[in-house]
Write a protein that holds these residues in place. Structure first.
Motif: not given
Length: 202
Positions: A187-198
């Protein structure tokens, strides 16, 4: 190698279902007529009132419900999927990623507004070894992925500025590698934070 994206419209409804006063048939016509980068197209008329069931074939670089209608993937749609998948990918060698809107009952966890009934599509998908993952929306605040039998169930994330809710916007990104085949997602958020790599398919 060719990757097939099989897209099913799980919001059954057309004339009686609208967005801000515009009927779904009009929305589809506008999308098809005016969006140069859109691959949307009308689905088979025999699947009425569903309007947008279609297959998008993605070739590799080296290969020359909603409203007053039931929120389900119907048995007719499941049969359509079975026939199309057997026609296009009869030996199930080509990996398949599936997209539709309202999550099936296989997604049924706390906070999930799932389809009203399960009419056969999940049984078909879990029996096809070529199906690697299913992606849905509808529940705007959810963006998780989890394994289910031999495939992955994923939410896409609240992306646009329309619809309900005030969740932070983001997008589910898919990275597909051809040789060897793999699907990674995050998931890449609108503020460019990336999380939940799978890793969805090794």
């Amino acid at each position: 190698m060719v990757l097939f994206w099989l897209i099913l419209d799980s919001i059954n409804g057309a004339e009686a279902c609208s967005f801000r006063g515009t009927h779904r048939l009009e929305l589809m016509k506008h999308e098809i007529d005016h969006k140069a980068l859109s691959f949307s197209k009308n689905g088979p008329k025999e699947l009425w009132p569903s309007v947008s069931n279609y297959v998008l074939q993605v070739s590799s670089s080296d290969d020359s419900g909603g409203g007053s209608y039931p929120e389900v993937i119907s048995t007719a749609q499941a049969d359509w999927f079975r026939h199309k998948s057997e026609e296009i990918n009869p030996d199930v060698r080509v990996p398949e990623l599936i997209f539709w809107h309202i999550p099936s009952r296989a997604y049924k966890k706390e906070g999930v507004a799932a389809q009203e009934a399960e009419l056969g599509i999940m049984k078909l998908l879990t029996k096809r070894p070529s199906v690697k993952a299913i992606f849905v929306g509808h529940n705007h605040g959810l963006d998780w992925c989890c394994p289910n039998e031999k495939l992955w169930l994923c939410f896409a994330r609240h992306t646009g500025y329309g619809g309900y809710g005030d969740w932070a916007r983001g997008a589910r990104i898919l990275e597909i590698t051809q040789k060897p085949f793999s699907v990674k997602s995050w998931i890449r958020m609108e503020d460019n934070v990336v999380h939940s790599r799978v890793v969805l398919s090794p």
